[in-house]
Write a protein that holds these residues in place. Structure first.
Motif, PDB file in Angstrom:
ATOM      1  N   ALA A   7      37.197  27.277  20.965  1.00 39.38           N
ATOM      2  CA  ALA A   7      36.739  27.996  22.152  1.00 39.38           C
ATOM      3  C   ALA A   7      37.833  28.943  22.645  1.00 39.38           C
ATOM      4  CB  ALA A   7      36.346  27.020  23.263  1.00 39.38           C
ATOM      5  N   ALA A   8      39.073  28.476  22.652  1.00 30.07           N
ATOM      6  CA  ALA A   8      40.182  29.325  23.099  1.00 30.07           C
ATOM      7  C   ALA A   8      40.317  30.559  22.207  1.00 30.07           C
ATOM      8  CB  ALA A   8      41.483  28.533  23.112  1.00 30.07           C
ATOM      9  N   ILE A   9      40.177  30.370  20.896  1.00 27.39           N
ATOM     10  CA  ILE A   9      40.271  31.507  19.972  1.00 27.39           C
ATOM     11  C   ILE A   9      39.140  32.499  20.229  1.00 27.39           C
ATOM     12  CG2 ILE A   9      40.037  32.187  17.537  1.00 27.39           C
ATOM     13  CD1 ILE A   9      41.544  29.511  16.883  1.00 27.39           C
ATOM     14  N   ALA A  10      37.923  31.994  20.409  1.00 24.90           N
ATOM     15  CA  ALA A  10      36.765  32.866  20.606  1.00 24.90           C
ATOM     16  C   ALA A  10      36.775  33.558  21.970  1.00 24.90           C
ATOM     17  CB  ALA A  10      35.476  32.060  20.440  1.00 24.90           C
ATOM     18  N   GLU A  11      37.296  32.886  22.991  1.00 28.43           N
ATOM     19  CA  GLU A  11      37.224  33.406  24.359  1.00 28.43           C
ATOM     20  C   GLU A  11      38.424  34.247  24.783  1.00 28.43           C
ATOM     21  OE1 GLU A  11      36.837  29.913  26.724  1.00 28.43           O
ATOM     22  OE2 GLU A  11      34.864  29.413  25.895  1.00 28.43           O
ATOM     23  N   ARG A  12      39.567  34.094  24.138  1.00 27.60           N
ATOM     24  CA  ARG A  12      40.781  34.797  24.560  1.00 27.60           C
ATOM     25  C   ARG A  12      40.579  36.303  24.465  1.00 27.60           C
ATOM     26  NH1 ARG A  12      44.562  37.864  23.634  1.00 27.60           N
ATOM     27  NH2 ARG A  12      43.707  38.341  21.598  1.00 27.60           N
ATOM     28  N   ARG A  13      41.045  37.012  25.463  1.00 24.72           N
ATOM     29  CA  ARG A  13      40.948  38.475  25.515  1.00 24.72           C
ATOM     30  C   ARG A  13      42.283  39.061  25.932  1.00 24.72           C
ATOM     31  NH1 ARG A  13      37.017  37.023  23.598  1.00 24.72           N
ATOM     32  NH2 ARG A  13      34.866  37.165  24.233  1.00 24.72           N
ATOM     33  N   SER A  14      42.492  40.299  25.615  1.00 18.98           N
ATOM     34  CA  SER A  14      43.654  41.013  26.133  1.00 18.98           C
ATOM     35  C   SER A  14      43.368  41.391  27.575  1.00 18.98           C
ATOM     36  CB  SER A  14      43.934  42.269  25.308  1.00 18.98           C
ATOM     37  OG  SER A  14      44.357  41.908  24.015  1.00 18.98           O
ATOM     38  N   VAL A  15      44.270  41.018  28.466  1.00 16.75           N
ATOM     39  CA  VAL A  15      44.110  41.280  29.892  1.00 16.75           C
ATOM     40  C   VAL A  15      45.155  42.301  30.313  1.00 16.75           C
ATOM     41  CG1 VAL A  15      44.292  40.252  32.202  1.00 16.75           C
ATOM     42  CG2 VAL A  15      43.124  39.013  30.356  1.00 16.75           C
ATOM     43  N   ARG A  16      44.689  43.340  30.994  1.00 16.82           N
ATOM     44  CA  ARG A  16      45.581  44.405  31.454  1.00 16.82           C
ATOM     45  C   ARG A  16      45.522  44.610  32.963  1.00 16.82           C
ATOM     46  NH1 ARG A  16      43.623  45.742  26.491  1.00 16.82           N
ATOM     47  NH2 ARG A  16      45.172  46.285  24.916  1.00 16.82           N
ATOM     48  N   ARG A  17      44.762  43.765  33.650  1.00 14.31           N
ATOM     49  CA  ARG A  17      44.699  43.808  35.115  1.00 14.31           C
ATOM     50  C   ARG A  17      44.883  42.392  35.634  1.00 14.31           C
ATOM     51  NH1 ARG A  17      40.256  46.729  38.022  1.00 14.31           N
ATOM     52  NH2 ARG A  17      41.802  46.389  39.623  1.00 14.31           N
ATOM     53  N   PHE A  18      45.896  42.226  36.459  1.00 12.66           N
ATOM     54  CA  PHE A  18      46.258  40.902  36.955  1.00 12.66           C
ATOM     55  C   PHE A  18      46.042  40.810  38.459  1.00 12.66           C
ATOM     56  CE2 PHE A  18      48.649  41.820  33.121  1.00 12.66           C
ATOM     57  CZ  PHE A  18      48.362  40.705  32.354  1.00 12.66           C
ATOM     58  N   SER A  19      45.730  39.604  38.925  1.00 16.16           N
ATOM     59  CA  SER A  19      45.434  39.384  40.341  1.00 16.16           C
ATOM     60  C   SER A  19      46.673  39.445  41.226  1.00 16.16           C
ATOM     61  CB  SER A  19      44.756  38.028  40.524  1.00 16.16           C
ATOM     62  OG  SER A  19      45.690  36.978  40.323  1.00 16.16           O
ATOM     63  N   ALA A 154      43.923  36.806  35.529  1.00 10.48           N
ATOM     64  CA  ALA A 154      43.161  38.036  35.341  1.00 10.48           C
ATOM     65  C   ALA A 154      42.492  38.466  36.637  1.00 10.48           C
ATOM     66  CB  ALA A 154      42.123  37.844  34.246  1.00 10.48           C
ATOM     67  N   ALA A 155      42.525  39.769  36.902  1.00  9.41           N
ATOM     68  CA  ALA A 155      41.853  40.331  38.071  1.00  9.41           C
ATOM     69  C   ALA A 155      40.371  40.570  37.782  1.00  9.41           C
ATOM     70  CB  ALA A 155      42.516  41.640  38.484  1.00  9.41           C
ATOM     71  N   GLU A 156      40.025  40.623  36.508  1.00  6.39           N
ATOM     72  CA  GLU A 156      38.635  40.842  36.101  1.00  6.39           C
ATOM     73  C   GLU A 156      38.445  40.251  34.715  1.00  6.39           C
ATOM     74  OE1 GLU A 156      38.491  45.082  36.274  1.00  6.39           O
ATOM     75  OE2 GLU A 156      39.323  45.338  34.278  1.00  6.39           O
ATOM     76  N   GLU A 157      37.211  40.002  34.373  1.00  5.11           N
ATOM     77  CA  GLU A 157      36.899  39.473  33.047  1.00  5.11           C
ATOM     78  C   GLU A 157      36.837  40.627  32.058  1.00  5.11           C
ATOM     79  OE1 GLU A 157      33.370  36.870  31.038  1.00  5.11           O
ATOM     80  OE2 GLU A 157      34.041  36.314  33.060  1.00  5.11           O
ATOM     81  N   SER A 158      37.517  40.472  30.942  1.00  6.49           N
ATOM     82  CA  SER A 158      37.521  41.511  29.912  1.00  6.49           C
ATOM     83  C   SER A 158      36.320  41.341  28.993  1.00  6.49           C
ATOM     84  CB  SER A 158      38.802  41.432  29.077  1.00  6.49           C
ATOM     85  OG  SER A 158      39.935  41.623  29.891  1.00  6.49           O
TER      86      SER A 158
END
Length: 174
Positions: A7-19, A154-158
């Motif tokens: 699940a971690a492999i499938a769900e991980r995304r590059s995040v460029r906006r942080f809270s 993350a500030a938003e979902e990628s």
């Protein structure tokens, strides 16, 4: 909160906006401990992890990464640096030029997956000026910066990026 590895492999995304929410030191330690579990040639573990929290250093890293300003917005930035000569001493030029990169890449992937597993966003940044990054983090000339990893909530979902199909990239030799 931890997640199944698939699940971690499938769900991980590059995040460029942080809270902007702070990341606890214990969480950073846990993520770094996961990175240390990566395999490496001869178990040499040829890496260093620079944990950067100082605002001016994060900003300088963003500038060294060709103006990727989102880097400075992360509460924590980890620079992963390789130790090529350590591996070269055991495996010669192939160790210096290839194994050390493979080793640090494995540690980086563990770090990214661990960050995701504890609810943090991250991004693997490989485009940067090596000498400038080395200067910012105070690394020696014997070190090779391999990646800059901004970490935070993350500030938003990628969105999920498109992936090649299995049929396009797997060759079975019977």
């Amino acid at each position: 909160m931890t997640k199944d590895v698939f699940a971690a492999i499938a769900e991980r995304r590059s995040v460029r906006r942080f809270s902007g929410e702070a990341v606890a030191d214990a969480t950073i330690t846990r993520i770094l401990e996961a990175a240390l579990q990566a395999p490496s040639a001869g178990n040499l573990q040829p890496w260093k992890f620079y944990v950067v929290k100082k605002e001016e250093s994060k900003k300088a890293l963003g500038e060294a990464a060709w103006q990727q300003e989102f880097i400075a917005s992360a509460p924590v930035v980890i620079v992963v640096s390789a130790l090529p000569e350590l591996v070269a001493a055991h495996y010669g030029p192939r160790g210096r030029d290839l194994y050390v990169i493979q080793d640090t890449a494995a540690a980086i992937m563990n770090l990214l997956l661990a960050a995701h597993a504890v609810g943090l966003g991250s991004c693997w940044v490989g485009a940067f000026l090596e000498k400038e990054v080395r200067r910012i983090i105070g690394a020696g000339e014997d070190e090779l910066p391999v990646a800059i990893i901004p970490l935070g909530y993350a500030a938003e979902e990628s969105a999920k990026p498109a992936r090649r199909s299995l049929n396009d990239c797997v060759v079975i030799l019977d």
